[in-house]
Design a protein around this motif. Sequence first.
Motif, PDB file in Angstrom:
ATOM      1  N   LEU A   1       0.814  -1.199   0.000  1.00 47.21           N
ATOM      2  CA  LEU A   1       0.000   0.000   0.000  1.00 47.21           C
ATOM      3  C   LEU A   1       0.859   1.264   0.000  1.00 47.21           C
ATOM      4  O   LEU A   1       0.649   2.185  -0.798  1.00 47.21           O
ATOM      5  CB  LEU A   1      -0.935   0.002   1.202  1.00 47.21           C
ATOM      6  N   MET A   2       1.854   1.315   0.869  1.00 49.29           N
ATOM      7  CA  MET A   2       2.658   2.528   0.984  1.00 49.29           C
ATOM      8  C   MET A   2       3.559   2.733  -0.236  1.00 49.29           C
ATOM      9  O   MET A   2       3.744   3.854  -0.694  1.00 49.29           O
ATOM     10  CB  MET A   2       3.491   2.486   2.264  1.00 49.29           C
ATOM     11  N   SER A   3       4.123   1.646  -0.767  1.00 45.80           N
ATOM     12  CA  SER A   3       4.930   1.780  -1.983  1.00 45.80           C
ATOM     13  C   SER A   3       4.069   2.264  -3.135  1.00 45.80           C
ATOM     14  O   SER A   3       4.495   3.095  -3.943  1.00 45.80           O
ATOM     15  CB  SER A   3       5.573   0.434  -2.350  1.00 45.80           C
ATOM     16  N   GLY A   4       2.835   1.764  -3.178  1.00 49.53           N
ATOM     17  CA  GLY A   4       1.914   2.207  -4.215  1.00 49.53           C
ATOM     18  C   GLY A   4       1.575   3.676  -4.093  1.00 49.53           C
ATOM     19  O   GLY A   4       1.427   4.378  -5.104  1.00 49.53           O
ATOM     20  N   ILE A   5       1.428   4.161  -2.870  1.00 50.36           N
ATOM     21  CA  ILE A   5       1.134   5.577  -2.667  1.00 50.36           C
ATOM     22  C   ILE A   5       2.275   6.447  -3.187  1.00 50.36           C
ATOM     23  O   ILE A   5       2.043   7.499  -3.797  1.00 50.36           O
ATOM     24  CB  ILE A   5       0.840   5.857  -1.183  1.00 50.36           C
ATOM     25  N   VAL A   6       3.507   6.015  -2.986  1.00 50.36           N
ATOM     26  CA  VAL A   6       4.647   6.764  -3.523  1.00 50.36           C
ATOM     27  C   VAL A   6       4.578   6.806  -5.054  1.00 50.36           C
ATOM     28  O   VAL A   6       4.795   7.849  -5.679  1.00 50.36           O
ATOM     29  CB  VAL A   6       5.978   6.144  -3.062  1.00 50.36           C
ATOM     30  N   VAL A   7       4.250   5.663  -5.668  1.00 50.53           N
ATOM     31  CA  VAL A   7       4.178   5.590  -7.134  1.00 50.53           C
ATOM     32  C   VAL A   7       3.078   6.495  -7.674  1.00 50.53           C
ATOM     33  O   VAL A   7       3.301   7.267  -8.624  1.00 50.53           O
ATOM     34  CB  VAL A   7       3.948   4.138  -7.595  1.00 50.53           C
ATOM     35  N   ILE A   8       1.874   6.427  -7.077  1.00 49.79           N
ATOM     36  CA  ILE A   8       0.788   7.260  -7.613  1.00 49.79           C
ATOM     37  C   ILE A   8       1.027   8.733  -7.291  1.00 49.79           C
ATOM     38  O   ILE A   8       0.583   9.614  -8.041  1.00 49.79           O
ATOM     39  CB  ILE A   8      -0.601   6.803  -7.124  1.00 49.79           C
ATOM     40  N   ALA A   9       1.738   9.017  -6.208  1.00 51.38           N
ATOM     41  CA  ALA A   9       2.074  10.410  -5.895  1.00 51.38           C
ATOM     42  C   ALA A   9       2.969  10.996  -6.976  1.00 51.38           C
ATOM     43  O   ALA A   9       2.756  12.126  -7.433  1.00 51.38           O
ATOM     44  CB  ALA A   9       2.759  10.498  -4.536  1.00 51.38           C
ATOM     45  N   GLU A  10       3.965  10.232  -7.399  1.00 50.21           N
ATOM     46  CA  GLU A  10       4.857  10.718  -8.452  1.00 50.21           C
ATOM     47  C   GLU A  10       4.085  10.920  -9.755  1.00 50.21           C
ATOM     48  O   GLU A  10       4.279  11.917 -10.459  1.00 50.21           O
ATOM     49  CB  GLU A  10       6.014   9.740  -8.646  1.00 50.21           C
TER      50      GLU A  10
END
Length: 212
Positions: free
Chosen positions: A166-175
């Motif tokens: 979940l948290m790694s995904g949030i970094v990806v969608i944030a970028e």
Amino acid sequence: MTLAIDRRAALKAKHRAAILQAARDLVEERGGRDFSVDDLAARADIARRTVFNHFGSLDEVLLAVCEQELSVIIDRFLSDVANTPVGDGSRASMFDELESAARGADIAPAIARMYRFLGDPEPENPKGGALVQLAFTRVTERLRIEVARRYPGADELDAALLVESLMSGIVVIAEHWLRTTGPRLDQEAIDDWDALLARLVHSVRSGYMPAH
């Protein structure tokens, strides 16, 4: 002697707070990190050397500000999780709790502010990207600890994989959000963020949820 130590500690805390507030003010005024240590010291009304008594570099000052920004959101995130009745310990219940907290945590404004402090997530700015990753790594560890506390009987690896996904995904969608929308906070930008978060949730759920 104790009184003198207390006074020094209070003065140190005051100077640190002044430095961080000055960094916030300068970023807001200039729309980014376009200022020097001298500018920062002048705004905080302290000597230049005092900045370096607290921080090794301007990047460290900005990272500390971002950690403050992110910690407010994560405190709310963890509070939402803590106030949710503990489920049955299945993958589904853990996922549902974290999904609900992520949707209600106002992550987009924090992301926008972080990237104003640290810079856009572009290849030519590897330092900014590394600082963002560091901030999220610290947050991810806090979430893993909270999930483990709430579900002591759950498989430790399952819980860790869920939080990391979940948290790694949030970094990806944030970028992606910042590249395609920019660090705006109008309704259209927030709607774009919500759509990306929904897409992330669907992706993680479909890859993670089959087993219980």
